[in-house]
Design a protein around this motif. Structure first.
Motif, PDB file in Angstrom:
ATOM      1  N   HIS A   1       0.818  -1.211   0.000  1.00 62.63           N
ATOM      2  CA  HIS A   1       0.000   0.000   0.000  1.00 62.63           C
ATOM      3  C   HIS A   1       0.853   1.263   0.000  1.00 62.63           C
ATOM      4  O   HIS A   1       0.405   2.313  -0.462  1.00 62.63           O
ATOM      5  N   ASP A   2       2.067   1.166   0.541  1.00 66.39           N
ATOM      6  CA  ASP A   2       2.977   2.314   0.533  1.00 66.39           C
ATOM      7  C   ASP A   2       4.385   1.822   0.794  1.00 66.39           C
ATOM      8  O   ASP A   2       4.601   0.654   1.127  1.00 66.39           O
ATOM      9  N   TYR A   3       5.328   2.741   0.654  1.00 66.82           N
ATOM     10  CA  TYR A   3       6.740   2.441   0.853  1.00 66.82           C
ATOM     11  C   TYR A   3       7.343   3.614   1.611  1.00 66.82           C
ATOM     12  O   TYR A   3       7.185   4.755   1.198  1.00 66.82           O
ATOM     13  N   VAL A   4       8.012   3.336   2.724  1.00 67.98           N
ATOM     14  CA  VAL A   4       8.570   4.401   3.562  1.00 67.98           C
ATOM     15  C   VAL A   4      10.034   4.091   3.857  1.00 67.98           C
ATOM     16  O   VAL A   4      10.389   2.957   4.181  1.00 67.98           O
ATOM     17  N   SER A   5      10.873   5.107   3.767  1.00 67.71           N
ATOM     18  CA  SER A   5      12.280   4.965   4.096  1.00 67.71           C
ATOM     19  C   SER A   5      12.469   5.033   5.608  1.00 67.71           C
ATOM     20  O   SER A   5      11.890   5.889   6.276  1.00 67.71           O
ATOM     21  N   LYS A   6      13.280   4.148   6.142  1.00 67.82           N
ATOM     22  CA  LYS A   6      13.550   4.164   7.581  1.00 67.82           C
ATOM     23  C   LYS A   6      14.278   5.442   7.990  1.00 67.82           C
ATOM     24  O   LYS A   6      14.182   5.873   9.132  1.00 67.82           O
ATOM     25  N   GLN A   7      15.012   6.052   7.058  1.00 66.65           N
ATOM     26  CA  GLN A   7      15.722   7.295   7.359  1.00 66.65           C
ATOM     27  C   GLN A   7      14.795   8.505   7.395  1.00 66.65           C
ATOM     28  O   GLN A   7      15.162   9.551   7.885  1.00 66.65           O
ATOM     29  N   ASN A   8      13.593   8.341   6.846  1.00 59.75           N
ATOM     30  CA  ASN A   8      12.649   9.458   6.797  1.00 59.75           C
ATOM     31  C   ASN A   8      11.265   8.953   7.174  1.00 59.75           C
ATOM     32  O   ASN A   8      10.419   8.723   6.311  1.00 59.75           O
ATOM     33  N   LEU A   9      11.035   8.805   8.473  1.00 52.77           N
ATOM     34  CA  LEU A   9       9.762   8.260   8.950  1.00 52.77           C
ATOM     35  C   LEU A   9       8.624   9.287   8.931  1.00 52.77           C
ATOM     36  O   LEU A   9       7.514   8.958   9.323  1.00 52.77           O
ATOM     37  N   THR A  10       8.887  10.503   8.466  1.00 49.68           N
ATOM     38  CA  THR A  10       7.834  11.525   8.465  1.00 49.68           C
ATOM     39  C   THR A  10       6.639  11.097   7.612  1.00 49.68           C
ATOM     40  O   THR A  10       5.514  11.501   7.889  1.00 49.68           O
ATOM     41  N   ARG A  11       6.861  10.267   6.599  1.00 52.31           N
ATOM     42  CA  ARG A  11       5.762   9.801   5.742  1.00 52.31           C
ATOM     43  C   ARG A  11       4.973   8.658   6.368  1.00 52.31           C
ATOM     44  O   ARG A  11       3.896   8.314   5.908  1.00 52.31           O
ATOM     45  N   LEU A  12       5.520   8.032   7.428  1.00 55.77           N
ATOM     46  CA  LEU A  12       4.881   6.837   7.968  1.00 55.77           C
ATOM     47  C   LEU A  12       3.506   7.106   8.567  1.00 55.77           C
ATOM     48  O   LEU A  12       2.543   6.419   8.241  1.00 55.77           O
ATOM     49  N   VAL A  13       3.388   8.096   9.436  1.00 58.44           N
ATOM     50  CA  VAL A  13       2.107   8.344  10.106  1.00 58.44           C
ATOM     51  C   VAL A  13       1.016   8.734   9.109  1.00 58.44           C
ATOM     52  O   VAL A  13      -0.074   8.153   9.144  1.00 58.44           O
ATOM     53  N   PRO A  14       1.261   9.669   8.180  1.00 60.22           N
ATOM     54  CA  PRO A  14       0.211   9.957   7.188  1.00 60.22           C
ATOM     55  C   PRO A  14      -0.156   8.726   6.350  1.00 60.22           C
ATOM     56  O   PRO A  14      -1.334   8.503   6.060  1.00 60.22           O
ATOM     57  N   ALA A  15       0.834   7.907   5.992  1.00 60.70           N
ATOM     58  CA  ALA A  15       0.553   6.699   5.216  1.00 60.70           C
ATOM     59  C   ALA A  15      -0.281   5.720   6.045  1.00 60.70           C
ATOM     60  O   ALA A  15      -1.249   5.144   5.546  1.00 60.70           O
ATOM     61  N   LEU A  16       0.074   5.556   7.307  1.00 62.11           N
ATOM     62  CA  LEU A  16      -0.682   4.673   8.202  1.00 62.11           C
ATOM     63  C   LEU A  16      -2.128   5.130   8.335  1.00 62.11           C
ATOM     64  O   LEU A  16      -3.051   4.328   8.203  1.00 62.11           O
ATOM     65  N   GLU A  17      -2.307   6.414   8.623  1.00 59.85           N
ATOM     66  CA  GLU A  17      -3.667   6.950   8.805  1.00 59.85           C
ATOM     67  C   GLU A  17      -4.498   6.763   7.549  1.00 59.85           C
ATOM     68  O   GLU A  17      -5.655   6.350   7.606  1.00 59.85           O
ATOM     69  N   ARG A  18      -3.904   7.045   6.394  1.00 59.94           N
ATOM     70  CA  ARG A  18      -4.622   6.890   5.121  1.00 59.94           C
ATOM     71  C   ARG A  18      -5.020   5.431   4.902  1.00 59.94           C
ATOM     72  O   ARG A  18      -6.172   5.133   4.575  1.00 59.94           O
ATOM     73  N   GLU A  19      -4.080   4.521   5.086  1.00 56.01           N
ATOM     74  CA  GLU A  19      -4.362   3.112   4.820  1.00 56.01           C
ATOM     75  C   GLU A  19      -5.327   2.510   5.836  1.00 56.01           C
ATOM     76  O   GLU A  19      -6.158   1.674   5.477  1.00 56.01           O
ATOM     77  N   LEU A  20      -5.253   2.920   7.084  1.00 58.44           N
ATOM     78  CA  LEU A  20      -6.208   2.435   8.091  1.00 58.44           C
ATOM     79  C   LEU A  20      -7.613   2.932   7.769  1.00 58.44           C
ATOM     80  O   LEU A  20      -8.589   2.192   7.899  1.00 58.44           O
ATOM     81  N   ASN A  21      -7.732   4.182   7.325  1.00 59.43           N
ATOM     82  CA  ASN A  21      -9.036   4.731   6.925  1.00 59.43           C
ATOM     83  C   ASN A  21      -9.590   3.995   5.710  1.00 59.43           C
ATOM     84  O   ASN A  21     -10.779   3.676   5.653  1.00 59.43           O
ATOM     85  N   GLU A  22      -8.727   3.724   4.726  1.00 56.88           N
ATOM     86  CA  GLU A  22      -9.154   3.004   3.524  1.00 56.88           C
ATOM     87  C   GLU A  22      -9.624   1.603   3.885  1.00 56.88           C
ATOM     88  O   GLU A  22     -10.654   1.136   3.384  1.00 56.88           O
ATOM     89  N   ALA A  23      -8.882   0.909   4.751  1.00 61.05           N
ATOM     90  CA  ALA A  23      -9.249  -0.449   5.152  1.00 61.05           C
ATOM     91  C   ALA A  23     -10.591  -0.425   5.885  1.00 61.05           C
ATOM     92  O   ALA A  23     -11.444  -1.302   5.692  1.00 61.05           O
ATOM     93  N   SER A  24     -10.802   0.590   6.707  1.00 63.57           N
ATOM     94  CA  SER A  24     -12.063   0.728   7.439  1.00 63.57           C
ATOM     95  C   SER A  24     -13.220   0.935   6.471  1.00 63.57           C
ATOM     96  O   SER A  24     -14.286   0.340   6.612  1.00 63.57           O
ATOM     97  N   ARG A  25     -13.023   1.754   5.442  1.00 65.91           N
ATOM     98  CA  ARG A  25     -14.061   1.993   4.432  1.00 65.91           C
ATOM     99  C   ARG A  25     -14.400   0.707   3.684  1.00 65.91           C
ATOM    100  O   ARG A  25     -15.558   0.449   3.367  1.00 65.91           O
TER     101      ARG A  25
END
Length: 136
Positions: free
Chosen positions: A109-133
């Protein structure tokens, strides 16, 4: 803010990761960003399969791309074969953009670099919302 708003969101994470330090840093990052993660860390296909079929199903799978005896792509295939609808986010320390694109084409569903975790939380929130829908 009410106490309910300050409460961290519980999150069941299946973490495919061999590095204990990386797992610690990931958990700390999630806690700092409003989650109360329950992390099950696995390093092999049998461990992952047991975690997926156990009584406490994860809400998300976060997988390192490279492990000594397993891999993120293999973990993704195992999840897809299971038939479970769980968001899968690939993570890695140093991989090319091509590898990231290949992961997404394979179904991550997404790809996040361990050196730049700033994308992780928005990606998590988006994917959790999509899964819920999808479930509703």
């Amino acid at each position: 803010m009410s106490s309910a708003e300050l409460k961290s969101r519980e999150l069941k994470v299946l973490l495919v990761e061999d590095n204990v330090d990386d797992a610690f840093l990931l958990e700390r990052h999630l806690r700092r960003h409003g989650f109360a993660p329950q992390i099950t860390r696995v390093e092999t296909a049998p461990e992952m399969l047991a975690a997926l079929t156990g009584p406490d199903s994860p809400e998300v799978v976060l997988a390192d791309y490279n492990l000594p005896n397993f891999s993120g792509p293999a973990a993704l295939q195992l999840l897809r074969k299971s038939g479970l609808d769980i968001p899968f986010i690939m993570m890695s320390g140093a991989v090319s953009e091509e590898t990231a694109v290949d992961s997404m084409r394979a179904g991550a569903h997404d790809y996040v670099s361990k050196q730049n975790l700033t994308r992780l939380v928005p990606a998590l929130e988006r994917e959790l919302n999509e899964a819920s829908r999808r479930r509703n």
